[in-house]
Every structure is written in C-alpha cells, then in structure tokens.
Write a protein that holds these residues in place. Sequence first.
Motif, PDB file in Angstrom:
ATOM      1  N   ASP A 174       0.893  -1.062  -0.063  1.00 23.34           N
ATOM      2  CA  ASP A 174       0.172   0.055  -0.243  1.00 23.34           C
ATOM      3  C   ASP A 174       0.841   1.103  -0.040  1.00 23.34           C
ATOM      4  OD1 ASP A 174      -2.004   1.642   0.636  1.00 23.34           O
ATOM      5  OD2 ASP A 174      -2.536   1.274   2.506  1.00 23.34           O
TER       6      ASP A 174
ATOM      7  N   LEU B   3      -6.043   6.055  -2.850  1.00 20.94           N
ATOM      8  CA  LEU B   3      -6.213   4.522  -3.035  1.00 20.94           C
ATOM      9  C   LEU B   3      -7.350   4.016  -2.180  1.00 20.94           C
ATOM     10  CD1 LEU B   3      -4.533   2.312  -3.903  1.00 20.94           C
ATOM     11  CD2 LEU B   3      -3.309   1.965  -1.783  1.00 20.94           C
ATOM     12  N   MET B   4      -8.030   4.553  -1.191  1.00 19.96           N
ATOM     13  CA  MET B   4      -9.058   4.185  -0.388  1.00 19.96           C
ATOM     14  C   MET B   4     -10.135   4.336  -1.468  1.00 19.96           C
ATOM     15  SD  MET B   4     -10.529   5.400   3.229  1.00 19.96           S
ATOM     16  CE  MET B   4      -9.555   4.236   4.240  1.00 19.96           C
TER      17      MET B   4
ATOM     18  N   GLY C   5     -11.268   2.468  11.513  1.00 22.69           N
ATOM     19  CA  GLY C   5      -9.971   2.114  10.804  1.00 22.69           C
ATOM     20  C   GLY C   5     -10.186   2.585   9.322  1.00 22.69           C
ATOM     21  N   ASN C   6      -9.132   1.973   8.637  1.00 18.25           N
ATOM     22  CA  ASN C   6      -9.270   2.017   7.163  1.00 18.25           C
ATOM     23  C   ASN C   6     -10.309   1.218   6.566  1.00 18.25           C
ATOM     24  OD1 ASN C   6      -7.359   4.262   6.894  1.00 18.25           O
ATOM     25  ND2 ASN C   6      -5.766   2.908   6.812  1.00 18.25           N
ATOM     26  N   ASN C   7     -10.707   0.019   7.076  1.00 20.03           N
ATOM     27  CA  ASN C   7     -11.577  -0.632   6.650  1.00 20.03           C
ATOM     28  C   ASN C   7     -12.865   0.226   6.704  1.00 20.03           C
ATOM     29  OD1 ASN C   7     -13.568  -3.583   7.038  1.00 20.03           O
ATOM     30  ND2 ASN C   7     -12.072  -3.558   5.398  1.00 20.03           N
TER      31      ASN C   7
ATOM     32  N   ASP D   1     -13.290   2.610   4.058  1.00 13.66           N
ATOM     33  CA  ASP D   1     -13.771   2.151   2.863  1.00 13.66           C
ATOM     34  C   ASP D   1     -15.237   2.094   3.053  1.00 13.66           C
ATOM     35  OD1 ASP D   1     -11.155   1.755   2.051  1.00 13.66           O
ATOM     36  OD2 ASP D   1     -11.169  -0.385   2.576  1.00 13.66           O
TER      37      ASP D   1
ATOM     38  N   PHE E  98     -13.828  -4.413  10.481  1.00 10.66           N
ATOM     39  CA  PHE E  98     -12.387  -4.630  10.298  1.00 10.66           C
ATOM     40  C   PHE E  98     -11.863  -5.365   9.188  1.00 10.66           C
ATOM     41  CE2 PHE E  98     -13.684  -4.761  15.070  1.00 10.66           C
ATOM     42  CZ  PHE E  98     -12.747  -3.696  15.598  1.00 10.66           C
TER      43      PHE E  98
ATOM     44  N   ASN F 275      -6.015  -7.716  14.869  1.00 14.66           N
ATOM     45  CA  ASN F 275      -5.024  -8.119  15.403  1.00 14.66           C
ATOM     46  C   ASN F 275      -5.359  -8.849  16.518  1.00 14.66           C
ATOM     47  OD1 ASN F 275      -5.104  -6.161  17.027  1.00 14.66           O
ATOM     48  ND2 ASN F 275      -3.656  -5.014  15.968  1.00 14.66           N
ATOM     49  N   ARG F 276      -6.347  -8.910  16.987  1.00 12.79           N
ATOM     50  CA  ARG F 276      -6.921  -9.720  18.229  1.00 12.79           C
ATOM     51  C   ARG F 276      -8.289 -10.313  17.952  1.00 12.79           C
ATOM     52  NH1 ARG F 276      -5.998  -4.421  19.125  1.00 12.79           N
ATOM     53  NH2 ARG F 276      -7.566  -3.199  20.038  1.00 12.79           N
ATOM     54  N   PRO F 277      -8.736 -11.338  18.706  1.00 10.96           N
ATOM     55  CA  PRO F 277     -10.076 -11.761  18.774  1.00 10.96           C
ATOM     56  C   PRO F 277     -11.114 -10.558  18.986  1.00 10.96           C
ATOM     57  CG  PRO F 277      -9.096 -13.297  19.972  1.00 10.96           C
ATOM     58  CD  PRO F 277      -8.040 -12.407  19.729  1.00 10.96           C
ATOM     59  N   LEU F 278     -12.243 -10.618  18.572  1.00  6.96           N
ATOM     60  CA  LEU F 278     -13.339  -9.579  18.767  1.00  6.96           C
ATOM     61  C   LEU F 278     -13.619  -9.656  20.384  1.00  6.96           C
ATOM     62  CD1 LEU F 278     -15.878  -9.824  15.776  1.00  6.96           C
ATOM     63  CD2 LEU F 278     -13.882  -8.510  16.014  1.00  6.96           C
TER      64      LEU F 278
ATOM     65  N   PHE G 174      -9.114  -7.061  -1.510  1.00  8.83           N
ATOM     66  CA  PHE G 174      -8.211  -6.094  -2.428  1.00  8.83           C
ATOM     67  C   PHE G 174      -7.100  -6.959  -2.686  1.00  8.83           C
ATOM     68  CE2 PHE G 174     -10.810  -2.890   0.049  1.00  8.83           C
ATOM     69  CZ  PHE G 174     -11.772  -2.611  -0.587  1.00  8.83           C
TER      70      PHE G 174
ATOM     71  N   ILE H  43      -6.828  -3.321  -7.079  1.00 10.29           N
ATOM     72  CA  ILE H  43      -6.838  -1.914  -6.761  1.00 10.29           C
ATOM     73  C   ILE H  43      -5.499  -1.396  -7.334  1.00 10.29           C
ATOM     74  CG2 ILE H  43      -8.744  -2.419  -4.991  1.00 10.29           C
ATOM     75  CD1 ILE H  43      -6.207  -1.909  -3.221  1.00 10.29           C
TER      76      ILE H  43
ATOM     77  N   LEU I 145      -2.313  -2.119  -6.866  1.00 10.26           N
ATOM     78  CA  LEU I 145      -1.161  -2.053  -6.046  1.00 10.26           C
ATOM     79  C   LEU I 145      -0.079  -2.475  -7.062  1.00 10.26           C
ATOM     80  CD1 LEU I 145      -2.256  -3.392  -2.623  1.00 10.26           C
ATOM     81  CD2 LEU I 145      -2.042  -0.914  -3.562  1.00 10.26           C
TER      82      LEU I 145
HETATM   83  N1  LIG Z   1      -3.500  -2.244   2.373  1.00  5.40           N
HETATM   84  C1  LIG Z   1      -4.084  -1.601   1.317  1.00  5.40           C
HETATM   85  O1  LIG Z   1      -3.575  -1.785   0.164  1.00  5.40           O
HETATM   86  C2  LIG Z   1      -5.576  -1.063   1.484  1.00  5.40           C
HETATM   87  C3  LIG Z   1      -6.053  -0.737   2.333  1.00  5.40           C
HETATM   88  N2  LIG Z   1      -7.331  -0.523   2.552  1.00  5.40           N
HETATM   89  C4  LIG Z   1      -8.320  -0.809   3.716  1.00  5.40           C
HETATM   90  O2  LIG Z   1      -7.729  -0.609   4.925  1.00  5.40           O
HETATM   91  C5  LIG Z   1      -7.923  -1.887   5.783  1.00  5.40           C
HETATM   92  C6  LIG Z   1      -6.904  -2.078   6.907  1.00  5.40           C
HETATM   93  O3  LIG Z   1      -7.108  -1.032   7.571  1.00  5.40           O
HETATM   94  P1  LIG Z   1      -6.601  -0.612   9.098  1.00  5.40           P
HETATM   95  O4  LIG Z   1      -4.976  -0.985   8.844  1.00  5.40           O
HETATM   96  O5  LIG Z   1      -6.872   1.032   9.556  1.00  5.40           O
HETATM   97  O6  LIG Z   1      -7.180  -1.643   9.850  1.00  5.40           O
HETATM   98  P2  LIG Z   1      -8.473  -2.178  10.137  1.00  5.40           P
HETATM   99  O7  LIG Z   1      -8.818  -3.551   9.748  1.00  5.40           O
HETATM  100  O8  LIG Z   1      -9.545  -1.171   9.821  1.00  5.40           O
HETATM  101  O9  LIG Z   1      -8.805  -1.842  11.818  1.00  5.40           O
HETATM  102  C7  LIG Z   1      -8.375  -0.996  12.492  1.00  5.40           C
HETATM  103  C8  LIG Z   1      -7.729  -0.842  13.908  1.00  5.40           C
HETATM  104  O10 LIG Z   1      -8.499  -1.687  14.824  1.00  5.40           O
HETATM  105  C9  LIG Z   1      -7.830  -2.248  15.637  1.00  5.40           C
HETATM  106  N3  LIG Z   1      -8.002  -3.469  16.324  1.00  5.40           N
HETATM  107  C10 LIG Z   1      -7.593  -4.741  15.777  1.00  5.40           C
HETATM  108  N4  LIG Z   1      -8.216  -5.695  16.279  1.00  5.40           N
HETATM  109  C11 LIG Z   1      -9.189  -5.183  16.995  1.00  5.40           C
HETATM  110  C12 LIG Z   1     -10.109  -5.888  17.836  1.00  5.40           C
HETATM  111  N5  LIG Z   1     -10.198  -7.049  17.920  1.00  5.40           N
HETATM  112  N6  LIG Z   1     -10.988  -5.046  18.528  1.00  5.40           N
HETATM  113  C13 LIG Z   1     -10.963  -3.734  18.460  1.00  5.40           C
HETATM  114  N7  LIG Z   1     -10.120  -3.124  17.698  1.00  5.40           N
HETATM  115  C14 LIG Z   1      -9.205  -3.791  16.840  1.00  5.40           C
HETATM  116  C15 LIG Z   1      -6.216  -1.777  15.244  1.00  5.40           C
HETATM  117  O11 LIG Z   1      -5.730  -0.929  16.107  1.00  5.40           O
HETATM  118  P3  LIG Z   1      -4.799  -1.136  17.531  1.00  5.40           P
HETATM  119  O12 LIG Z   1      -6.346  -1.135  18.468  1.00  5.40           O
HETATM  120  O13 LIG Z   1      -4.294  -2.373  17.591  1.00  5.40           O
HETATM  121  O14 LIG Z   1      -4.387   0.192  17.711  1.00  5.40           O
HETATM  122  C16 LIG Z   1      -6.466  -1.821  13.911  1.00  5.40           C
HETATM  123  O15 LIG Z   1      -5.543  -0.722  13.547  1.00  5.40           O
HETATM  124  C17 LIG Z   1      -7.903  -3.068   4.669  1.00  5.40           C
HETATM  125  O16 LIG Z   1      -8.610  -4.103   5.163  1.00  5.40           O
HETATM  126  C18 LIG Z   1      -8.959  -2.433   3.701  1.00  5.40           C
HETATM  127  O17 LIG Z   1     -10.005  -2.228   3.744  1.00  5.40           O
HETATM  128  C19 LIG Z   1      -7.835   0.315   1.566  1.00  5.40           C
HETATM  129  O18 LIG Z   1      -8.600   1.402   2.133  1.00  5.40           O
HETATM  130  C20 LIG Z   1      -6.788   0.838   0.490  1.00  5.40           C
HETATM  131  C21 LIG Z   1      -5.833  -0.358   0.342  1.00  5.40           C
END
Ligand SMILES: NC(=O)C1=CN([C@@H]2O[C@H](COP(=O)(O)OP(=O)(O)OC[C@H]3O[C@@H](n4cnc5c(N)ncnc54)[C@H](OP(=O)(O)O)[C@@H]3O)[C@@H](O)[C@H]2O)[C@@H](O)CC1
Length: 496
Positions: free
Chosen positions: A14, A28-29, A58-60, A63, A129, A134-137, A185, A209, A211
Amino acid sequence: MQTILTAQQMRLADEHTISQRSISSLTLMEEASRAFVNAFLACEADKKVSIHVFAGQGNNGGDGLAIARLLQAEGYPGLQVSIAAFTGRQSADFSVNLARLKEAGIEPVWITVPGRVPDSSAVVIDALFGSGLNRPLDENYNRLAAQINHMGARVYAVDVPSGLASERPFPGEYNGVRALRTFTFQRPKRSFFLPESAAAQQAFEVLDIGLDERFIESQHSDMVLLEPEDMRSLLRPRKPFSHKGTYGHALLVAGSPATMGAALLAAKGCLNAGAGLTTLAIPASGLTALNTALPEVMALPEAEMANAAGLARFSVLAAGPGLGTDESAAAKVNLLLTTGRPLLLDADALNILADRQWLDRLPCGSVLTPHMKEFDRLFGPATDWNERLENALGQATARKITIVLKNQYTFVVPPGGRAFVNPTGDPAMAQGGMGDVLTGILAALLAQGYAADDACKIGCYIHGAAGMRLASQQFVVSASAVAAEIPAVLKHCLLN
Ligand SMILES: NC(=O)C1=CN([C@@H]2O[C@H](COP(=O)(O)OP(=O)(O)OC[C@H]3O[C@@H](n4cnc5c(N)ncnc54)[C@H](OP(=O)(O)O)[C@@H]3O)[C@@H](O)[C@H]2O)[C@@H](O)CC1
Ligand SMILES: [K+]
C-alpha cells in the motif's frame, strides 16, 4: 503464480504504491471503494434494495464510508450507515471520509454501547475490521457481529469478514461476521485458503486496486497461489518422433479384493494423464476386471512383487489406492522402500507408513498425498489447519519430500518452505475415488519426467480443472468421469 501477502506486507505494498504512483492514501482508498462498488453492482443490481453499512473507525471503516457515499451516487436511496465505536481511534482517512459522507447528506448512527441494531435491511456491507484485525473480537464487537448475522441479510464483506484474521484464524470458534461474499483487495488473504475460514465467508472475489505487482511479487511468503498461466509454462507438449518409451512406465501397486475399483481408477488417471506405459500390480482376482475395463493397462504378476530388482524397469513406483493394510499390502510397501528410489504414496500406503513407523525409511524425492486424517496420522495431530500447514512445510523441507495436503484448496508443499495453493476443484467432486485418480495422474506426470513439485502442481490443477468443467454441467461428478476428462483438460491448459 501469485504471492500471498501477510497483513504487514499488504500495508507495505500500500505504502509503496502510494509513493510510486505519487497518489495519496485517500486516493487509494477511493479506488478500492470504487472497485468494491463495481463488484457490488454486479451482485445487487436492484437499486431499491435496503442497505446497511457497518463501519469501524480504521481504514476498513473508511472504505465502508466511501462505499456508502459512492452507492448513494449510484442511485441506491435506501442506505443507512452505522459506525461501531466501542473502542479505538479514528484513522486519518476514516475522518476525511466521515466528513465527505456528511457532505453527501448521509448522517451515520454511532454505536458506542451495545444495544439493538435495526434489522430490516436486505443487504449488509461489513466494514468493521479488515486486515488490521490483530486480536479476537471483544464482547461488544462479538455481540454486534452476532446481531448482523441474525439479520438474515445478504452480507458483503469489505476486504476481510470482520473477525477473521488475515493470516491465520484465531483459535476457537469463529465469532465474527459471516459473509455471503467478500470482495477482497488485490490478493486473497492467507487465511482464506484454510478451512476454518468457511465459517466467515461462503465465497470471495479478488479486486485489482492497482497495487504494485512487482513489489508484491518481490515479497517473501510461505504461500503462493497457482494460476492457469503456470500450467502453460510448466506443461511440455508431446515431442515429434516420440513413442511410448518417451513418456515413461508407471507402476501402480494398488487394489485388494474388496477395493479393486480404486486400483482401476488410479490406472485410468495414469493412462489419461499421458504415461507411455501403465502397469498395475493388483491381486489376481482383479485381472478380469482390469482387462475388461482398461485394456491398455498391463498387470504385474504377483510373484514379481517379491523382487526389488525386477522393479528397475519402471520409471515411477506408486502405491496406495485400495491397497489395504494387511501383511501382504505392507510387504509390498516394504519392497518398494527397499529399492531406495523416490516413491509416490497415497491412501493405505500412507497408513502402512504410519502404523509401522516407516516414515524415516522414505527416500528423498518421494511424494506423499495425504488428506487431513492421513497427514495427522503420519506427522502428528494439529489443533488447526495453520499448525498442520506449518508442520507440512517443516516436514517437506526436513525430509526432502513433497507433501500434497488435500483439501478444498490442496497445498502442494515441496522442500523449501513454500506451499503452492491449488485453486481448482468443485464441491461436485466430493465423492470416493477422486484421490485414486489423482495418484494415477501424478504417477503419469512423474513417469514423463516432470520434477516432483511440478508434477504435483500440474496434477492437482488438472484434476480440479477436470472436475470444474464437468461440474458446470453436472450436479455431481464421478472419479471415472474426472479421469476421462483429463486429456481434454491437458490440451486446453497447454493451448490457453
Ligand atoms: N492495504 C491496502 O493496500 C489498502 C487497505 N485498505 C483498507 O484498509 C484496511 C486495513 O485498515 P487498518 O490497517 O486501518 O485496519 P482495520 O482493519 O480497519 O482495523 C482498525 C484498527 O482496529 C484495531 N483493532 C484490531 N483488532 C481489534 C479488535 N479485535 N477489536 C478492536 N479493535 C481492533 C487496530 O488498532 P489497534 O487497536 O491495534 O491500535 C486496527 O488498526 C484494509 O482491510 C482495507 O479495507 C484500502 O482502503 C486501501 C488499500
Ligand atoms: K470487513
């Protein structure tokens, strides 16, 4: 071949693409969200459908918000957006997309404490997400996922079903969102090929997308996905002036009085995958059946299965289909082991290896084709498929053998630490005898001089491709039909 990346490598891809194309992460998003919307349009053409987008922060989630805005612009009026914000910070691109969503006139509902969510939507877009999980819900997200699952809606997941880890599923029962379809993606995620992911999604589709492919392919990975182009480069056409001697002589040691069919199926697979000569070592009671069903296949008199020197004329030695595990079957496997030559072993031959603890006698270069139970019997039990796969990677390297670990996505694991995922196959093939045909196909490819890893990649691919071709017309596909389809599939793979 496609390299399957970890979540961390995906992030690097990315970042690399963003700097190489001089675009912002927000662009990109937007492109990823547009790709999702295009794929969604093909599935949900009726614009009157009610849609509920569930976004994380987050970024998901970013999206998800962009997708909601784009869907509104496409003319879907029945949209609601909920943002789950039990914990966590907003990513920068999430915040920008939140502002854009509001500018577009969509006001999201914030879910900050567990409660009831409206459950009347026909379609859910799951953007809680993605690859950042990075951890279970926890309890709150788990409850929200359960509510989404109970809605009975058609659920489309963005990139990854929320709750499924990208690389290896978390231990225990899956407690996340259960998607009908995931639009993911650029690359399928590693966990999509592990059977535990069946609880999280029924199907997935990969969206390009943009990349940087060169960067992606330069990454080290323990998983590689086979593609049709690989068959074209691996397969060799038949040569001018060639004759039956050019394509090797396969010996299949198989069959017992009650399971002679397995031996015949293996022989049929071998014949149809192009071995110059095929010989079957079966009990005498099967000879009439063999001569009737497969007149091209020769039989090895039982007496010759007592003399290792007599086996030197065969270019490949294979054993297992329908063999049984009694003393006489074990004596045959023992004889093959005494030759010191690489072997192709399947089914009962694997059980004999496990029961008699003969694994350490297995010559380097051998090929084993276990299904899950046979694998665990040979190499020890595993708590999940990731552990099993890692064990296969280690065993193949340590023993210098190729393990074909069979499943919906069969893993071809040669020495060297990489698993090649076979994408072909169809549930219509879930019938007895399929593995016997695969053994015959692999024997034929080895007889023709393909290296063990190439033979396994080709063999698994064409076996599944044959099943897929037939399944496009048929509800169920028999093993004999798959074997009969192989010559046409080989021709197709070579030419296309
Ligand atoms: N890569 C690419 O090329 C592109 C990627 N794109 C998009 O980005 C997405 C990835 O986005 P992302 O890195 O922001 O992470 P995401 O999944 O939204 O989670 C957010 C945060 O949640 C947290 N978290 C973790 N586990 C948790 C839990 N169990 N319960 C609660 N919180 C929890 C954790 O943060 P922490 O708490 O560890 O600080 C994490 O950072 C990808 O799937 C795609 O949709 C596209 O837009 C463009 C191209
Ligand atoms: K998701």
